[in-house]
Enzyme design. Sequence first.
Site, PDB file in Angstrom:
ATOM      1  N   GLU A   1       0.833  -1.196   0.000  1.00 57.71           N
ATOM      2  CA  GLU A   1       0.000   0.000   0.000  1.00 57.71           C
ATOM      3  C   GLU A   1       0.871   1.250   0.000  1.00 57.71           C
ATOM      4  O   GLU A   1       1.736   1.419   0.868  1.00 57.71           O
ATOM      5  CB  GLU A   1      -0.895   0.031   1.243  1.00 57.71           C
ATOM      6  CG  GLU A   1      -1.870  -1.132   1.347  1.00 57.71           C
ATOM      7  CD  GLU A   1      -2.647  -1.117   2.659  1.00 57.71           C
ATOM      8  OE1 GLU A   1      -3.879  -1.300   2.594  1.00 57.71           O
ATOM      9  OE2 GLU A   1      -2.039  -0.937   3.726  1.00 57.71           O
ATOM     10  N   CYS A   2       0.652   2.124  -0.952  1.00 56.42           N
ATOM     11  CA  CYS A   2       1.236   3.462  -0.992  1.00 56.42           C
ATOM     12  C   CYS A   2       2.760   3.439  -0.863  1.00 56.42           C
ATOM     13  O   CYS A   2       3.449   3.172  -1.834  1.00 56.42           O
ATOM     14  CB  CYS A   2       0.584   4.352   0.064  1.00 56.42           C
ATOM     15  SG  CYS A   2       0.750   6.119  -0.254  1.00 56.42           S
ATOM     16  N   GLY A   3       3.303   3.703   0.326  1.00 59.09           N
ATOM     17  CA  GLY A   3       4.751   3.670   0.485  1.00 59.09           C
ATOM     18  C   GLY A   3       5.341   2.332   0.097  1.00 59.09           C
ATOM     19  O   GLY A   3       6.433   2.256  -0.483  1.00 59.09           O
TER      20      GLY A   3
ATOM     21  N   GLY B   1      -0.498  -0.628  -4.828  1.00 53.96           N
ATOM     22  CA  GLY B   1      -1.150   0.587  -5.303  1.00 53.96           C
ATOM     23  C   GLY B   1      -1.177   1.642  -4.223  1.00 53.96           C
ATOM     24  O   GLY B   1      -0.696   1.437  -3.102  1.00 53.96           O
TER      25      GLY B   1
END
Length: 473
Positions: A339-341, A442
């Site tokens: 997720e993200c990072g 993502g």
Amino acid sequence: MTSEPNVTRYPRLVLAGLSGGSGKTIVSLGLARAWADAGLRVKPFKKGPDYIDAAWLGLAARQECTNLDPGLLDRASLLTLFQEKACASDLALVEGNRGLFDGKDVRGSCSTAELARILRAPVALVVDCTKMTRTIAAVVQGCAGFEPDVPLAGVILNRTAGQRHRTMLRRAVETYTDVAVLGTLPKLAENPIPERHMGLWSGEELSDGGNQSLQALGKTMAENLDLERLLEEARCAPALDEQRAEIWPRAEAGPQPTIGYVRDAAFWFYYPENLEALERAGARLVKLSLLDNEPWPELHGLYLGGGFPETLAEQLAGNRSRRDQVRELALSGLPIYAECGGFMYLCQQLEFDGKDWPMAGVFPLRTGFCQRPQGLGYTEAEVLRDTPFYRAGEIVHGHEFHYSRCVVPGQDGIPEMTMRMRRGKGMLDQKDGAFFAATQAGYNHIFALATPQWAPNFVRAARARLLQTSGDC
């Protein structure tokens, strides 16, 4: 003769602000630490999708924080989660977000006020009184009458300029309203906790874990707020009907797979409920780091949460053996969810402050840091194809908050995307969920209790990996 409903009293208080930046986080942290130092078992909660304030609340209260999000959970699930986590505490302290009545729409859906109504919790309203005197009475009276079913316990007058200013503010509220003044706070010379682009620093980035700052805040609250009155308001909250919604997954029969999750100074955006859901679904969790070279155990799944990889890009890039290891695990078909990072780490490069840093290189993408948010708010995504984590046609609700943007270098093309964003920006062209082998990554963050299929599916995929590598399939 009818029996009385099963009800329980949970001492509880919501700290709300007039707006974002009103100082409610600082007040919440100070109150949590002051009461914890007084010997109370304080259970902190944070309203809305938030990792940073929640982490600090946990440090302040010396007890893990739980997120309560009416944007992702229905009423029964919210009450069940609240009661389950608050039952062993002397006091539940809930920090709101944004302004008291601010929500997803003009009706105030999912606002802090709505959460207070669901919890039947008294509200202490923090108001920034900078350059304000008599007008405070109009503001407080307006809030008290705007939604009369919100139980306003009183107001905390924040950022006052001196004793004369405090006296005038207090007299105005007491003369023109029926709202109690729960205390007045001086304007702090500086923010006790440093901030950056996405909010407060983490405690891990401060030499003492933030303890000195929290102790100072606790002392400030004890000296300037009516802690006994606030505690009495919390204890007078009405009883709640007991809720028993099914919010947790159940473990399936079979061997217990090992799922690693990266938790270090660069990656620490995890909802505790996500990790608990994986354990309840049957996984054994192990905490890992991408910043050191400690050997990892045999893994059957890997969870890469969000965080601040950009601020530690040099260290992440310099640990080449770990980058190679993660890439090899992805190539081998290990189920990996990022997720993200975590997604940023799986790309080829991360650009920050004018420099490019090599990352794990699982996806032929790079990310670049921007000065303004590139994605912010709740998300709704349609799943386009089956993956180890979701099934085609499902709708996944979550949120995104990122300052980086995804860039396609060009020569290797765009990886397969598994989600179409109905709400939110995602990675590229309203798509999210880059997919390779058994790795999905993502910008979208999920809350496991609002995405009940995620943890069982993840554990199921990890168990299949365990059976495959052990030769029992």
